[in-house]
Design a protein around this motif. Structure first.
Motif, PDB file in Angstrom:
ATOM      1  N   LEU A 158     -31.472   0.099-124.476  1.00  0.00           N
ATOM      2  CA  LEU A 158     -32.244  -0.875-123.718  1.00  0.00           C
ATOM      3  C   LEU A 158     -32.047  -2.279-124.284  1.00  0.00           C
ATOM      4  O   LEU A 158     -31.917  -3.256-123.544  1.00  0.00           O
ATOM      5  CB  LEU A 158     -33.728  -0.501-123.741  1.00  0.00           C
ATOM      6  N   ALA A 159     -31.995  -2.381-125.608  1.00  0.00           N
ATOM      7  CA  ALA A 159     -31.823  -3.689-126.251  1.00  0.00           C
ATOM      8  C   ALA A 159     -30.454  -4.290-125.943  1.00  0.00           C
ATOM      9  O   ALA A 159     -30.278  -5.510-126.025  1.00  0.00           O
ATOM     10  CB  ALA A 159     -32.006  -3.557-127.761  1.00  0.00           C
ATOM     11  N   SER A 160     -29.486  -3.429-125.587  1.00  0.00           N
ATOM     12  CA  SER A 160     -28.136  -3.931-125.318  1.00  0.00           C
ATOM     13  C   SER A 160     -28.014  -4.583-123.948  1.00  0.00           C
ATOM     14  O   SER A 160     -27.016  -5.246-123.662  1.00  0.00           O
ATOM     15  CB  SER A 160     -27.117  -2.784-125.426  1.00  0.00           C
ATOM     16  N   LEU A 161     -29.028  -4.400-123.096  1.00  0.00           N
ATOM     17  CA  LEU A 161     -28.979  -5.003-121.767  1.00  0.00           C
ATOM     18  C   LEU A 161     -29.182  -6.511-121.847  1.00  0.00           C
ATOM     19  O   LEU A 161     -29.999  -7.008-122.615  1.00  0.00           O
ATOM     20  CB  LEU A 161     -30.062  -4.403-120.866  1.00  0.00           C
ATOM     21  N   THR A 162     -28.426  -7.233-121.042  1.00  0.00           N
ATOM     22  CA  THR A 162     -28.605  -8.681-120.949  1.00  0.00           C
ATOM     23  C   THR A 162     -29.880  -8.956-120.147  1.00  0.00           C
ATOM     24  O   THR A 162     -30.392  -8.073-119.452  1.00  0.00           O
ATOM     25  CB  THR A 162     -27.417  -9.327-120.233  1.00  0.00           C
ATOM     26  N   PRO A 163     -30.412 -10.184-120.207  1.00  0.00           N
ATOM     27  CA  PRO A 163     -31.603 -10.510-119.408  1.00  0.00           C
ATOM     28  C   PRO A 163     -31.408 -10.211-117.922  1.00  0.00           C
ATOM     29  O   PRO A 163     -32.310  -9.710-117.257  1.00  0.00           O
ATOM     30  CB  PRO A 163     -31.795 -12.006-119.665  1.00  0.00           C
ATOM     31  N   ARG A 164     -30.219 -10.530-117.396  1.00  0.00           N
ATOM     32  CA  ARG A 164     -29.955 -10.269-115.985  1.00  0.00           C
ATOM     33  C   ARG A 164     -29.938  -8.769-115.701  1.00  0.00           C
ATOM     34  O   ARG A 164     -30.465  -8.304-114.681  1.00  0.00           O
ATOM     35  CB  ARG A 164     -28.618 -10.887-115.578  1.00  0.00           C
ATOM     36  N   GLU A 165     -29.350  -7.997-116.606  1.00  0.00           N
ATOM     37  CA  GLU A 165     -29.307  -6.543-116.429  1.00  0.00           C
ATOM     38  C   GLU A 165     -30.705  -5.949-116.492  1.00  0.00           C
ATOM     39  O   GLU A 165     -31.002  -4.976-115.789  1.00  0.00           O
ATOM     40  CB  GLU A 165     -28.399  -5.917-117.485  1.00  0.00           C
ATOM     41  N   ALA A 182     -29.788  -8.121-104.439  1.00  0.00           N
ATOM     42  CA  ALA A 182     -28.967  -9.325-104.296  1.00  0.00           C
ATOM     43  C   ALA A 182     -29.785 -10.476-103.728  1.00  0.00           C
ATOM     44  O   ALA A 182     -29.693 -11.619-104.207  1.00  0.00           O
ATOM     45  CB  ALA A 182     -27.763  -9.022-103.402  1.00  0.00           C
ATOM     46  N   ARG A 183     -30.600 -10.184-102.721  1.00  0.00           N
ATOM     47  CA  ARG A 183     -31.438 -11.233-102.129  1.00  0.00           C
ATOM     48  C   ARG A 183     -32.497 -11.713-103.111  1.00  0.00           C
ATOM     49  O   ARG A 183     -32.733 -12.924-103.247  1.00  0.00           O
ATOM     50  CB  ARG A 183     -32.094 -10.719-100.844  1.00  0.00           C
ATOM     51  N   GLU A 184     -33.128 -10.769-103.807  1.00  0.00           N
ATOM     52  CA  GLU A 184     -34.216 -11.146-104.715  1.00  0.00           C
ATOM     53  C   GLU A 184     -33.707 -11.949-105.907  1.00  0.00           C
ATOM     54  O   GLU A 184     -34.371 -12.892-106.357  1.00  0.00           O
ATOM     55  CB  GLU A 184     -34.944  -9.894-105.205  1.00  0.00           C
ATOM     56  N   LEU A 185     -32.537 -11.580-106.418  1.00  0.00           N
ATOM     57  CA  LEU A 185     -32.010 -12.247-107.614  1.00  0.00           C
ATOM     58  C   LEU A 185     -30.978 -13.322-107.270  1.00  0.00           C
ATOM     59  O   LEU A 185     -30.367 -13.901-108.178  1.00  0.00           O
ATOM     60  CB  LEU A 185     -31.405 -11.217-108.569  1.00  0.00           C
ATOM     61  N   ASP A 186     -30.782 -13.550-105.987  1.00  0.00           N
ATOM     62  CA  ASP A 186     -29.895 -14.616-105.508  1.00  0.00           C
ATOM     63  C   ASP A 186     -28.476 -14.472-106.072  1.00  0.00           C
ATOM     64  O   ASP A 186     -27.966 -15.365-106.761  1.00  0.00           O
ATOM     65  CB  ASP A 186     -30.468 -15.995-105.871  1.00  0.00           C
ATOM     66  N   LYS A 193     -23.777  -4.703-107.501  1.00  0.00           N
ATOM     67  CA  LYS A 193     -23.237  -3.366-107.731  1.00  0.00           C
ATOM     68  C   LYS A 193     -22.616  -3.267-109.119  1.00  0.00           C
ATOM     69  O   LYS A 193     -22.782  -2.253-109.819  1.00  0.00           O
ATOM     70  CB  LYS A 193     -22.193  -3.040-106.665  1.00  0.00           C
ATOM     71  N   THR A 194     -21.951  -4.328-109.550  1.00  0.00           N
ATOM     72  CA  THR A 194     -21.352  -4.354-110.892  1.00  0.00           C
ATOM     73  C   THR A 194     -22.430  -4.289-111.965  1.00  0.00           C
ATOM     74  O   THR A 194     -22.305  -3.551-112.945  1.00  0.00           O
ATOM     75  CB  THR A 194     -20.517  -5.637-111.078  1.00  0.00           C
ATOM     76  N   HIS A 195     -23.497  -5.056-111.781  1.00  0.00           N
ATOM     77  CA  HIS A 195     -24.600  -5.049-112.745  1.00  0.00           C
ATOM     78  C   HIS A 195     -25.257  -3.668-112.822  1.00  0.00           C
ATOM     79  O   HIS A 195     -25.582  -3.189-113.921  1.00  0.00           O
ATOM     80  CB  HIS A 195     -25.651  -6.104-112.377  1.00  0.00           C
ATOM     81  N   VAL A 196     -25.459  -3.028-111.669  1.00  0.00           N
ATOM     82  CA  VAL A 196     -26.066  -1.697-111.662  1.00  0.00           C
ATOM     83  C   VAL A 196     -25.184  -0.721-112.426  1.00  0.00           C
ATOM     84  O   VAL A 196     -25.672   0.087-113.234  1.00  0.00           O
ATOM     85  CB  VAL A 196     -26.295  -1.196-110.215  1.00  0.00           C
ATOM     86  N   ASN A 201     -24.118   2.576-117.301  1.00  0.00           N
ATOM     87  CA  ASN A 201     -23.212   2.889-118.407  1.00  0.00           C
ATOM     88  C   ASN A 201     -23.872   2.651-119.760  1.00  0.00           C
ATOM     89  O   ASN A 201     -23.772   3.471-120.670  1.00  0.00           O
ATOM     90  CB  ASN A 201     -21.935   2.048-118.305  1.00  0.00           C
ATOM     91  N   LYS A 202     -24.556   1.527-119.899  1.00  0.00           N
ATOM     92  CA  LYS A 202     -25.198   1.205-121.174  1.00  0.00           C
ATOM     93  C   LYS A 202     -26.324   2.169-121.520  1.00  0.00           C
ATOM     94  O   LYS A 202     -26.550   2.481-122.694  1.00  0.00           O
ATOM     95  CB  LYS A 202     -25.724  -0.237-121.144  1.00  0.00           C
ATOM     96  N   LEU A 203     -27.029   2.630-120.502  1.00  0.00           N
ATOM     97  CA  LEU A 203     -28.155   3.540-120.739  1.00  0.00           C
ATOM     98  C   LEU A 203     -27.723   5.004-120.749  1.00  0.00           C
ATOM     99  O   LEU A 203     -28.536   5.891-120.998  1.00  0.00           O
ATOM    100  CB  LEU A 203     -29.236   3.329-119.670  1.00  0.00           C
ATOM    101  N   GLY A 204     -26.454   5.255-120.456  1.00  0.00           N
ATOM    102  CA  GLY A 204     -25.965   6.627-120.454  1.00  0.00           C
ATOM    103  C   GLY A 204     -26.531   7.461-119.316  1.00  0.00           C
ATOM    104  O   GLY A 204     -26.732   8.666-119.452  1.00  0.00           O
ATOM    105  N   LEU A 205     -26.773   6.812-118.173  1.00  0.00           N
ATOM    106  CA  LEU A 205     -27.349   7.488-117.009  1.00  0.00           C
ATOM    107  C   LEU A 205     -26.283   7.680-115.942  1.00  0.00           C
ATOM    108  O   LEU A 205     -25.316   6.925-115.870  1.00  0.00           O
ATOM    109  CB  LEU A 205     -28.515   6.670-116.441  1.00  0.00           C
ATOM    110  N   ARG A 206     -26.473   8.696-115.085  1.00  0.00           N
ATOM    111  CA  ARG A 206     -25.470   9.038-114.086  1.00  0.00           C
ATOM    112  C   ARG A 206     -25.733   8.407-112.724  1.00  0.00           C
ATOM    113  O   ARG A 206     -24.801   8.244-111.928  1.00  0.00           O
ATOM    114  CB  ARG A 206     -25.401  10.560-113.910  1.00  0.00           C
TER     115      ARG A 206
END
Length: 220
Positions: A158-165, A182-186, A193-196, A201-206
């Motif tokens: 969780l700590a490895s996520l950027t503020p945007r992530e 996309a609309r909410e975060l402009d 999709k890239t951020h998701v 990947n960072k959280l090890g989730l599928r």
């Protein structure tokens, strides 16, 4: 075009699904598989965007096949049975969606498009029960094991996520689609999709469904 692989052990069902999918201008059926092993082999060779997967199939069941296809293609489970074990099994295996075979053609096509876009979907008829059962199981587990110890890997992830992530994770946790995020975060939907993908990947989730559960547990 959204490239789809149809996996079902009943030829008549496959034919019906192919007919529905083939009637859409933006969908192309690239292959048909009659069992789970064939689905995995064909998906690795054809690299479809979505695998429409039955659960009960010979040689390898749909949930096991979905687990093997992590990172290869998004899996949309389509089954006659809304048993809890199938729903939970599909989500744990990383399936992006879970629908029942009584879903109408328009809803099926909509689900395929959502999954191909990177969103997740669960049949409305099982969503309420899924949430209720999940909460009950978590409460029972907490009583059985006592206070849950801190998990350093999860904390580090969780700590490895950027503020945007982190913002994207919060939106996923609220059940927003990529277009809504996309609309909410402009930002562009492709960027979303890239951020998701990076968050998963960072959280090890599928899947984003697992991400929503993870976020709900932490916030709850």
């Amino acid at each position: 075009m959204i490239r789809v692989l149809v996996a079902d052990d009943h030829a008549a069902v496959r034919a019906g699904l192919v007919l529905i999918l083939g009637g859409a201008d933006d969908v192309e059926v690239v292959g048909e598989a009659a069992d789970g092993e064939q689905a995995v082999t064909m998906a690795r060779a054809l690299r479809p965007d979505v695998v429409l997967m039955d659960v009960r199939m010979p040689r390898l069941d749909g949930i096991s096949a979905a687990r093997e296809l992590g990172g290869v293609a998004d899996v949309l489970i389509l089954t006659t049975f809304d048993l809890d074990e199938y729903v939970y099994g599909a989500l744990r295996a990383g399936a992006a969606g879970f629908l029942l075979k009584n879903t109408d053609a328009d809803s099926l096509l909509s689900a395929v498009r959502l999954v191909a876009r990177g969103d997740g979907i669960i049949s409305p008829s099982v969503t309420r029960r899924l949430i209720s059962t999940f909460a009950e199981r978590e409460d029972a587990a907490e009583r059985d094991r006592g206070p849950r110890p801190a998990s350093p890997p999860s904390a580090l992830a969780l700590a490895s996520l950027t503020p945007r992530e982190r913002e994207v994770l919060a939106c996923v946790g609220r059940g927003l689609s990529n277009a809504e995020i996309a609309r909410e975060l402009d930002m562009a939907e492709a960027t979303t999709k890239t951020h998701v993908s990076r968050v998963l990947n960072k959280l090890g989730l599928r899947s984003r469904v697992q991400a929503a559960i993870y976020y709900g547990e932490r916030e709850g």
